[in-house]
Design a protein around this motif. Structure first.
Motif, PDB file in Angstrom:
ATOM      1  N   ASP A 149      32.649  31.018  31.790  1.00 25.81           N
ATOM      2  CA  ASP A 149      31.405  30.744  32.483  1.00 25.81           C
ATOM      3  C   ASP A 149      31.084  31.807  33.518  1.00 25.81           C
ATOM      4  OD1 ASP A 149      31.051  28.490  31.013  1.00 25.81           O
ATOM      5  OD2 ASP A 149      31.917  27.146  32.517  1.00 25.81           O
ATOM      6  N   ALA A 150      29.792  31.904  33.842  1.00 22.10           N
ATOM      7  CA  ALA A 150      29.304  32.934  34.760  1.00 22.10           C
ATOM      8  C   ALA A 150      30.033  32.979  36.101  1.00 22.10           C
ATOM      9  CB  ALA A 150      27.807  32.759  34.987  1.00 22.10           C
ATOM     10  N   PRO A 151      30.398  31.836  36.729  1.00 26.38           N
ATOM     11  CA  PRO A 151      31.096  31.934  38.014  1.00 26.38           C
ATOM     12  C   PRO A 151      32.428  32.654  37.931  1.00 26.38           C
ATOM     13  CG  PRO A 151      30.205  29.738  37.719  1.00 26.38           C
ATOM     14  CD  PRO A 151      30.051  30.455  36.408  1.00 26.38           C
ATOM     15  N   PHE A 152      32.941  32.881  36.718  1.00 29.55           N
ATOM     16  CA  PHE A 152      34.241  33.507  36.558  1.00 29.55           C
ATOM     17  C   PHE A 152      34.110  34.882  35.918  1.00 29.55           C
ATOM     18  CE2 PHE A 152      34.660  28.905  36.383  1.00 29.55           C
ATOM     19  CZ  PHE A 152      35.508  28.697  37.448  1.00 29.55           C
ATOM     20  N   GLU A 153      33.038  35.589  36.285  1.00 33.87           N
ATOM     21  CA  GLU A 153      32.801  36.918  35.719  1.00 33.87           C
ATOM     22  C   GLU A 153      33.959  37.873  35.984  1.00 33.87           C
ATOM     23  OE1 GLU A 153      28.122  37.700  36.327  1.00 33.87           O
ATOM     24  OE2 GLU A 153      29.128  36.630  37.953  1.00 33.87           O
ATOM     25  N   LEU A 154      34.520  37.819  37.195  1.00 30.83           N
ATOM     26  CA  LEU A 154      35.634  38.707  37.511  1.00 30.83           C
ATOM     27  C   LEU A 154      36.822  38.408  36.609  1.00 30.83           C
ATOM     28  CD1 LEU A 154      37.194  40.787  39.157  1.00 30.83           C
ATOM     29  CD2 LEU A 154      37.620  39.026  40.879  1.00 30.83           C
ATOM     30  N   ASN A 155      37.140  37.115  36.413  1.00 38.60           N
ATOM     31  CA  ASN A 155      38.265  36.760  35.552  1.00 38.60           C
ATOM     32  C   ASN A 155      38.060  37.267  34.133  1.00 38.60           C
ATOM     33  OD1 ASN A 155      39.331  35.456  37.732  1.00 38.60           O
ATOM     34  ND2 ASN A 155      38.854  33.402  37.024  1.00 38.60           N
ATOM     35  N   ARG A 156      36.819  37.125  33.627  1.00 39.96           N
ATOM     36  CA  ARG A 156      36.518  37.605  32.278  1.00 39.96           C
ATOM     37  C   ARG A 156      36.702  39.108  32.191  1.00 39.96           C
ATOM     38  NH1 ARG A 156      30.511  36.866  30.152  1.00 39.96           N
ATOM     39  NH2 ARG A 156      30.178  38.274  31.901  1.00 39.96           N
ATOM     40  N   PHE A 157      36.184  39.820  33.196  1.00 45.88           N
ATOM     41  CA  PHE A 157      36.299  41.269  33.181  1.00 45.88           C
ATOM     42  C   PHE A 157      37.756  41.697  33.200  1.00 45.88           C
ATOM     43  CE2 PHE A 157      36.798  45.382  35.136  1.00 45.88           C
ATOM     44  CZ  PHE A 157      35.825  46.161  34.518  1.00 45.88           C
ATOM     45  N   LEU A 158      38.567  41.093  34.088  1.00 37.19           N
ATOM     46  CA  LEU A 158      39.976  41.471  34.198  1.00 37.19           C
ATOM     47  C   LEU A 158      40.738  41.146  32.917  1.00 37.19           C
ATOM     48  CD1 LEU A 158      40.799  40.377  37.861  1.00 37.19           C
ATOM     49  CD2 LEU A 158      40.323  42.681  37.004  1.00 37.19           C
ATOM     50  N   ARG A 159      40.409  40.014  32.305  1.00 34.23           N
ATOM     51  CA  ARG A 159      41.057  39.662  31.040  1.00 34.23           C
ATOM     52  C   ARG A 159      40.781  40.719  29.984  1.00 34.23           C
ATOM     53  NH1 ARG A 159      38.129  35.118  27.852  1.00 34.23           N
ATOM     54  NH2 ARG A 159      36.805  36.963  27.523  1.00 34.23           N
ATOM     55  N   ASP A 160      39.488  41.095  29.834  1.00 33.86           N
ATOM     56  CA  ASP A 160      39.120  42.079  28.822  1.00 33.86           C
ATOM     57  C   ASP A 160      39.699  43.456  29.139  1.00 33.86           C
ATOM     58  OD1 ASP A 160      37.726  40.042  27.646  1.00 33.86           O
ATOM     59  OD2 ASP A 160      35.729  40.773  28.199  1.00 33.86           O
ATOM     60  N   TRP A 161      39.696  43.809  30.429  1.00 26.25           N
ATOM     61  CA  TRP A 161      40.192  45.122  30.818  1.00 26.25           C
ATOM     62  C   TRP A 161      41.682  45.242  30.523  1.00 26.25           C
ATOM     63  CZ3 TRP A 161      43.631  47.799  33.762  1.00 26.25           C
ATOM     64  CH2 TRP A 161      43.329  49.145  34.037  1.00 26.25           C
ATOM     65  N   HIS A 162      42.455  44.227  30.871  1.00 24.81           N
ATOM     66  CA  HIS A 162      43.897  44.285  30.637  1.00 24.81           C
ATOM     67  C   HIS A 162      44.229  44.201  29.156  1.00 24.81           C
ATOM     68  CE1 HIS A 162      45.502  44.579  34.658  1.00 24.81           C
ATOM     69  NE2 HIS A 162      44.697  43.615  35.080  1.00 24.81           N
ATOM     70  N   THR A 163      43.373  43.538  28.362  1.00 24.16           N
ATOM     71  CA  THR A 163      43.580  43.537  26.914  1.00 24.16           C
ATOM     72  C   THR A 163      43.416  44.943  26.356  1.00 24.16           C
ATOM     73  OG1 THR A 163      42.814  41.250  26.696  1.00 24.16           O
ATOM     74  CG2 THR A 163      42.708  42.633  24.724  1.00 24.16           C
ATOM     75  N   ALA A 164      42.425  45.672  26.877  1.00 22.63           N
ATOM     76  CA  ALA A 164      42.168  47.037  26.416  1.00 22.63           C
ATOM     77  C   ALA A 164      43.162  48.032  26.998  1.00 22.63           C
ATOM     78  CB  ALA A 164      40.745  47.449  26.783  1.00 22.63           C
ATOM     79  N   HIS A 165      43.725  47.716  28.191  1.00 24.73           N
ATOM     80  CA  HIS A 165      44.630  48.637  28.881  1.00 24.73           C
ATOM     81  C   HIS A 165      45.887  47.888  29.328  1.00 24.73           C
ATOM     82  CE1 HIS A 165      40.483  50.198  29.495  1.00 24.73           C
ATOM     83  NE2 HIS A 165      41.049  51.352  29.198  1.00 24.73           N
ATOM     84  N   PRO A 166      46.752  47.515  28.393  1.00 28.72           N
ATOM     85  CA  PRO A 166      47.926  46.705  28.751  1.00 28.72           C
ATOM     86  C   PRO A 166      48.852  47.372  29.765  1.00 28.72           C
ATOM     87  CG  PRO A 166      48.080  47.547  26.489  1.00 28.72           C
ATOM     88  CD  PRO A 166      46.691  47.805  26.944  1.00 28.72           C
ATOM     89  N   ALA A 167      48.816  48.704  29.866  1.00 31.09           N
ATOM     90  CA  ALA A 167      49.669  49.391  30.835  1.00 31.09           C
ATOM     91  C   ALA A 167      48.958  49.633  32.161  1.00 31.09           C
ATOM     92  CB  ALA A 167      50.139  50.730  30.256  1.00 31.09           C
ATOM     93  N   GLY A 168      47.691  49.216  32.267  1.00 33.94           N
ATOM     94  CA  GLY A 168      46.932  49.461  33.485  1.00 33.94           C
ATOM     95  C   GLY A 168      47.408  48.599  34.638  1.00 33.94           C
ATOM     96  N   THR A 169      47.203  49.100  35.860  1.00 33.97           N
ATOM     97  CA  THR A 169      47.608  48.357  37.050  1.00 33.97           C
ATOM     98  C   THR A 169      46.460  47.481  37.545  1.00 33.97           C
ATOM     99  OG1 THR A 169      46.847  50.049  38.599  1.00 33.97           O
ATOM    100  CG2 THR A 169      49.081  50.294  37.699  1.00 33.97           C
ATOM    101  N   ARG A 170      46.779  46.527  38.411  1.00 35.76           N
ATOM    102  CA  ARG A 170      45.733  45.677  38.976  1.00 35.76           C
ATOM    103  C   ARG A 170      44.771  46.501  39.833  1.00 35.76           C
ATOM    104  NH1 ARG A 170      44.202  40.612  39.719  1.00 35.76           N
ATOM    105  NH2 ARG A 170      43.241  39.994  41.689  1.00 35.76           N
TER     106      ARG A 170
END
Length: 211
Positions: A149-170
């Protein structure tokens, strides 16, 4: 080919149009502050406040307020025994009585997922047998990954980003998020990604963003 300079985000003021408001990412705190300055209700969550502000900025009628939920216990709730012909009353909750009946009828995999919760809430006058058929008819839909849902845009972004970059840091992910939200929504189409790393972090880009 030179990269165009990023478009600066405008100030969130009463001078904006509704369309311009919707182009950009705003925090709930920013939206709430403007709503209060304009004398609008700041309740109902981020999506409701955004819709209210967009209407006010464009001079359109405000959307109607969401209907208040009934107070707990204010409506009649079904009690055992129930069967396939039992009619769902107005305000029925996803109770243990219903859970027990559906589990007996549909098997141990039954649970009140989003399609079933919505059906019980929105279909007073239908029967439990109708609801059981709805369960069978929505299994393919329920198995698909659901958009956050829209209120969790940051969570969605971080989920997708870490899926694409499993070695990336927070830290890299948060830097990518800040760059992502600084762009207007209409600049996040083809060619833009959830998975873009922070400048200088290196690495490949992730899957294209969908909204």
């Amino acid at each position: 080919m030179p990269v165009p300079a990023p478009e600066p985000r405008p100030a969130l003021t009463a001078e904006l149009t509704g369309a311009e408001l919707l182009r950009w990412y705003w925090t709930l705190a920013e939206l709430t502050a403007l709503a209060r300055a304009l004398g609008l209700s700041a309740g109902g969550g981020k999506a409701a406040v955004t819709e209210r502000l967009a209407a006010a900025l464009d001079g359109r009628p405000l959307p109607p307020p969401a209907a208040r939920r009934r107070a707990a216990g204010a409506s009649r709730q079904l009690a055992a025994p129930v069967d396939a012909d039992t009619v769902i009353p107005e305000g029925q909750r996803c109770s243990q009585v219903l859970r027990a009946w559906f589990t007996a009828e549909l098997g141990p995999s039954f649970h009140f997922d989003a399609p079933m919760r919505a059906y019980i809430a929105e279909n007073a006058g239908r029967t439990l047998g109708d609801a059981a058929r709805h369960w069978h008819g929505t299994r393919a839909e329920a198995a698909r990954p659901r958009e956050i849902d829209a209120p969790f845009e940051l969570n969605r972004f971080l989920r997708d980003w870490h899926t694409a970059h499993p070695a990336g840091t927070r830290a890299e992910a948060l830097a990518a998020w800040r760059a992502h939200r600084s762009r207007p929504r209409d600049r996040k189409g083809p060619g833009e990604t959830h998975g873009t790393r922070a400048p200088g972090a290196g690495g490949s880009q992730g899957p294209a963003e969908t909204r």
